[in-house]
Design a protein around this motif. Structure first.
Motif, PDB file in Angstrom:
ATOM      1  N   GLU A 191       0.571  -1.324   0.011  1.00 17.89           N
ATOM      2  CA  GLU A 191       0.242   0.255  -0.069  1.00 17.89           C
ATOM      3  C   GLU A 191       0.701   1.468   0.390  1.00 17.89           C
ATOM      4  N   LEU A 192       2.001   0.892   1.038  1.00 17.46           N
ATOM      5  CA  LEU A 192       2.821   2.411   0.966  1.00 17.46           C
ATOM      6  C   LEU A 192       3.804   2.450  -0.455  1.00 17.46           C
ATOM      7  N   GLY A 193       3.658   1.437  -1.474  1.00 14.64           N
ATOM      8  CA  GLY A 193       4.993   1.457  -2.014  1.00 14.64           C
ATOM      9  C   GLY A 193       6.010   1.274  -1.882  1.00 14.64           C
ATOM     10  N   LEU A 194       6.659   0.208  -0.727  1.00 16.25           N
ATOM     11  CA  LEU A 194       7.889   0.105  -0.129  1.00 16.25           C
ATOM     12  C   LEU A 194       8.729  -0.712  -1.348  1.00 16.25           C
ATOM     13  N   ASP A 195       9.163  -0.310  -1.401  1.00 16.40           N
ATOM     14  CA  ASP A 195      10.956  -1.088  -2.561  1.00 16.40           C
ATOM     15  C   ASP A 195      10.255  -2.717  -2.073  1.00 16.40           C
ATOM     16  N   PRO A 196      10.539  -4.096  -2.984  1.00 19.14           N
ATOM     17  CA  PRO A 196       9.987  -5.102  -3.079  1.00 19.14           C
ATOM     18  C   PRO A 196      12.141  -5.933  -1.618  1.00 19.14           C
ATOM     19  N   GLU A 197      13.085  -5.086  -1.947  1.00 21.81           N
ATOM     20  CA  GLU A 197      13.460  -5.387  -0.731  1.00 21.81           C
ATOM     21  C   GLU A 197      13.707  -4.730   0.524  1.00 21.81           C
ATOM     22  N   VAL A 198      12.679  -4.145   0.432  1.00 24.08           N
ATOM     23  CA  VAL A 198      12.951  -3.128   1.924  1.00 24.08           C
ATOM     24  C   VAL A 198      11.195  -4.218   2.494  1.00 24.08           C
ATOM     25  N   ARG A 199      10.409  -4.488   1.666  1.00 23.17           N
ATOM     26  CA  ARG A 199       9.113  -5.720   2.120  1.00 23.17           C
ATOM     27  C   ARG A 199       9.863  -6.675   2.903  1.00 23.17           C
ATOM     28  N   ASP A 200      10.863  -7.630   1.658  1.00 23.92           N
ATOM     29  CA  ASP A 200      11.567  -8.597   2.418  1.00 23.92           C
ATOM     30  C   ASP A 200      11.596  -7.964   3.188  1.00 23.92           C
ATOM     31  N   GLY A 201      12.617  -6.809   3.962  1.00 17.29           N
ATOM     32  CA  GLY A 201      13.482  -7.068   5.485  1.00 17.29           C
ATOM     33  C   GLY A 201      12.202  -6.947   6.159  1.00 17.29           C
ATOM     34  N   LEU A 202      11.380  -5.723   6.257  1.00 15.31           N
ATOM     35  CA  LEU A 202      10.320  -5.546   7.350  1.00 15.31           C
ATOM     36  C   LEU A 202       9.398  -6.953   6.920  1.00 15.31           C
ATOM     37  N   VAL A 203       8.890  -7.666   6.408  1.00 17.34           N
ATOM     38  CA  VAL A 203       7.913  -9.319   6.829  1.00 17.34           C
ATOM     39  C   VAL A 203       9.451 -10.017   7.213  1.00 17.34           C
ATOM     40  N   THR A 204      10.297  -9.796   7.182  1.00 19.40           N
ATOM     41  CA  THR A 204      11.249 -10.557   8.153  1.00 19.40           C
ATOM     42  C   THR A 204      11.362 -10.391   9.441  1.00 19.40           C
ATOM     43  N   ALA A 205      11.522  -9.503   8.932  1.00 19.16           N
ATOM     44  CA  ALA A 205      11.569  -8.353  11.210  1.00 19.16           C
ATOM     45  C   ALA A 205      10.531  -8.953  11.643  1.00 19.16           C
ATOM     46  N   ALA A 206       9.266  -8.706  11.080  1.00 21.46           N
ATOM     47  CA  ALA A 206       7.371  -8.626  11.691  1.00 21.46           C
ATOM     48  C   ALA A 206       7.263 -10.587  12.023  1.00 21.46           C
ATOM     49  N   ARG A 207       8.286 -11.160  11.297  1.00 25.63           N
ATOM     50  CA  ARG A 207       8.046 -12.501  11.642  1.00 25.63           C
ATOM     51  C   ARG A 207       8.907 -12.966  12.590  1.00 25.63           C
ATOM     52  N   VAL A 208       9.739 -12.132  13.441  1.00 24.90           N
ATOM     53  CA  VAL A 208      10.820 -12.695  14.720  1.00 24.90           C
ATOM     54  C   VAL A 208      10.168 -11.241  14.965  1.00 24.90           C
ATOM     55  N   HIS A 209       9.667 -10.308  15.096  1.00 29.85           N
ATOM     56  CA  HIS A 209       9.792  -9.174  16.307  1.00 29.85           C
ATOM     57  C   HIS A 209       9.865  -8.978  17.885  1.00 29.85           C
ATOM     58  N   ASP A 210       9.087 -10.220  17.801  1.00 30.17           N
ATOM     59  CA  ASP A 210       8.825 -11.227  19.764  1.00 30.17           C
ATOM     60  C   ASP A 210       9.530 -11.809  19.989  1.00 30.17           C
ATOM     61  N   VAL A 211      10.688 -11.949  18.906  1.00 37.20           N
ATOM     62  CA  VAL A 211      11.286 -13.325  19.433  1.00 37.20           C
ATOM     63  C   VAL A 211      12.244 -12.974  20.547  1.00 37.20           C
ATOM     64  N   GLY A 212      12.041 -12.192  20.819  1.00 41.27           N
ATOM     65  CA  GLY A 212      13.077 -11.466  22.463  1.00 41.27           C
ATOM     66  C   GLY A 212      11.882 -11.991  23.934  1.00 41.27           C
ATOM     67  N   LYS A 213      11.465 -11.956  23.145  1.00 43.62           N
ATOM     68  CA  LYS A 213       9.960 -12.771  24.540  1.00 43.62           C
ATOM     69  C   LYS A 213      10.040 -14.196  25.273  1.00 43.62           C
ATOM     70  N   VAL A 214      11.643 -14.527  24.203  1.00 49.43           N
ATOM     71  CA  VAL A 214      12.241 -15.967  25.183  1.00 49.43           C
ATOM     72  C   VAL A 214      13.103 -15.721  26.143  1.00 49.43           C
ATOM     73  N   ALA A 215      13.260 -14.781  26.528  1.00 45.94           N
ATOM     74  CA  ALA A 215      13.915 -14.092  27.336  1.00 45.94           C
ATOM     75  C   ALA A 215      12.840 -13.916  28.614  1.00 45.94           C
ATOM     76  N   VAL A 216      11.666 -13.548  27.982  1.00 44.30           N
ATOM     77  CA  VAL A 216      10.631 -13.207  29.638  1.00 44.30           C
ATOM     78  C   VAL A 216       9.886 -14.448  29.994  1.00 44.30           C
ATOM     79  N   PRO A 217       9.895 -14.934  31.745  1.00 51.13           N
ATOM     80  CA  PRO A 217       8.905 -15.811  31.951  1.00 51.13           C
ATOM     81  C   PRO A 217       8.268 -16.193  31.849  1.00 51.13           C
ATOM     82  N   ALA A 218       7.806 -17.316  31.517  1.00 45.39           N
ATOM     83  CA  ALA A 218       6.657 -18.006  30.840  1.00 45.39           C
ATOM     84  C   ALA A 218       5.410 -17.621  31.008  1.00 45.39           C
ATOM     85  N   GLU A 219       4.789 -17.378  33.009  1.00 44.80           N
ATOM     86  CA  GLU A 219       4.319 -17.427  33.840  1.00 44.80           C
ATOM     87  C   GLU A 219       3.651 -15.981  33.565  1.00 44.80           C
ATOM     88  N   VAL A 220       4.601 -14.937  33.287  1.00 41.60           N
ATOM     89  CA  VAL A 220       4.209 -13.632  32.859  1.00 41.60           C
ATOM     90  C   VAL A 220       4.023 -13.659  31.334  1.00 41.60           C
TER      91      VAL A 220
END
Length: 346
Positions: A191-220
């Motif tokens: 929709e924003l007309g981003l270049d395909p390369e930028v789009r690929d990087g954005l989608v990759t980041a989105a797929r792992v954007h919460d990977v840092g939650k492995v460092a947060v206790p599961a009960e939280v």
């Protein structure tokens, strides 16, 4: 009246042309022609070779006269007709200028062929000058490099998939959230007309954007009640933890930085660094909007879903202050057309 011209060592009289001056004989042009290490030939409008230099003739095991009168495509391509992409054909159609292409010469490798228009005294196109430079080694290196890049991309894609599986095993909600955010980011990029390369990087980041939650206790993460201040501070550390996990992976895009910044806000009210305005990567601004909209639209362990309209109202209320206004407008446009982007997986 004439005046004598003073002659000095720096201003000697012009030398009389010598009878054997190499620059005044046609043979000199032939010598220069044959001194060019690349292949050079003159080809007429009927594709007939009219002149060829010695290095090219030698490559075909003959003398220049041995190639004269033969059609160029028969000699260099072993074909009955010009090959696809032939610069000689293209130049005959254009009737002037220059054309270049990389072509395979049968039994000799890959050559970068440049054809330049050859005209007569009246300016009529009578053929072309072919200059062929062997680029086999260069092209093979480029192909090997491209193949290596593709292998690396596939390996990185598998790495991202493995991270998703790790998150899903520990926190199924977060895994589903990442997949839906990635879908929405892909649509926002279009929709924003981003270049395909930028789009690929954005989608990759989105797929792992919460990977840092492995460092947060599961009960939280799975707590069915509102978090305490201390617990919320733990959760807020996931952006920096994700950056630390991803920083050493050689992505083609700034994935780790986008993940680090996806909770930053234009007015500086976000975390972990309180960045503002132009200090926030555009991909992170897109991810921030997609992240908020999906999170508010979906069920969370500590509350029911607030709904899509509530999520869009939050984004529009913060457009220009907390959220990028272009991304906010694009988000409404996309989700009005495709609300199923946020639908939970079956």
């Amino acid at each position: 009246m004439t005046f004598p011209v003073s002659r000095t060592p720096d201003n000697p009289p012009p030398a009389a042309p010598a009878a054997d001056d190499p620059f005044r004989r046609e043979a000199a042009l032939l010598t220069a022609f044959d001194a060019i290490p690349d292949w050079v030939m003159l080809v007429d409008r009927d594709h007939v070779i009219r002149r060829v230099n010695k290095p090219m003739a030698a490559a075909f095991g003959t003398i220049p006269q041995g190639l004269l009168g033969r059609r160029c495509h028969e000699v260099v391509h072993g074909s009955d007709a010009p090959v696809e992409g032939c610069p000689h054909v293209r130049l005959l159609e254009r009737r002037s200028g220059r054309e270049t292409a990389v072509l395979e010469f049968a039994g000799h490798g890959l050559f970068e062929v440049t054809c330049t228009a050859l005209t007569d005294a009246a300016g009529r196109l009578v053929g072309t000058v072919h200059h062929a430079h062997d680029v086999t080694a260069r092209v093979l290196r480029e192909r090997d490099l491209q193949a290596s890049r593709e292998r690396l991309r596939r390996a990185l894609a598998e790495t991202v998939k493995a991270m998703g599986a790790l998150v899903a095993r520990r926190d199924p909600y977060t895994a589903g959230h990442e997949r839906r955010v990635a879908r929405l980011c892909a649509a926002l990029a279009a929709e924003l007309g981003l270049d395909p390369e930028v789009r690929d990087g954005l989608v990759t980041a989105a797929r792992v954007h919460d990977v840092g939650k492995v460092a947060v206790p599961a009960e939280v993460l799975a707590k069915p009640a509102r978090l305490t201040v201390w617990e919320f501070d733990l959760v807020r550390q996931h952006a920096a933890a994700g950056h630390e996990i991803l920083a050493g992976i050689p992505f083609d895009w700034p994935v780790a930085d986008v993940v680090l910044q996806h909770h930053e806000r234009l007015d500086g009210s976000g975390y972990p660094r309180g960045l503002g305005g132009g200090d926030i990567l555009r991909e992170a601004r897109v991810l921030a909007v997609a992240d908020v909209v999906e999170a508010m639209s979906s069920h969370r362990p500590y509350r029911p879903a607030l709904g899509l309209e509530a999520a869009l109202a939050e984004i529009e209320a913060g457009a220009g202050s907390r959220y990028d206004p272009d991304v906010a407008a694009a988000c409404r446009a996309v989700l009005e057309r495709e609300p199923e982007l946020l639908a939970p997986e079956a």
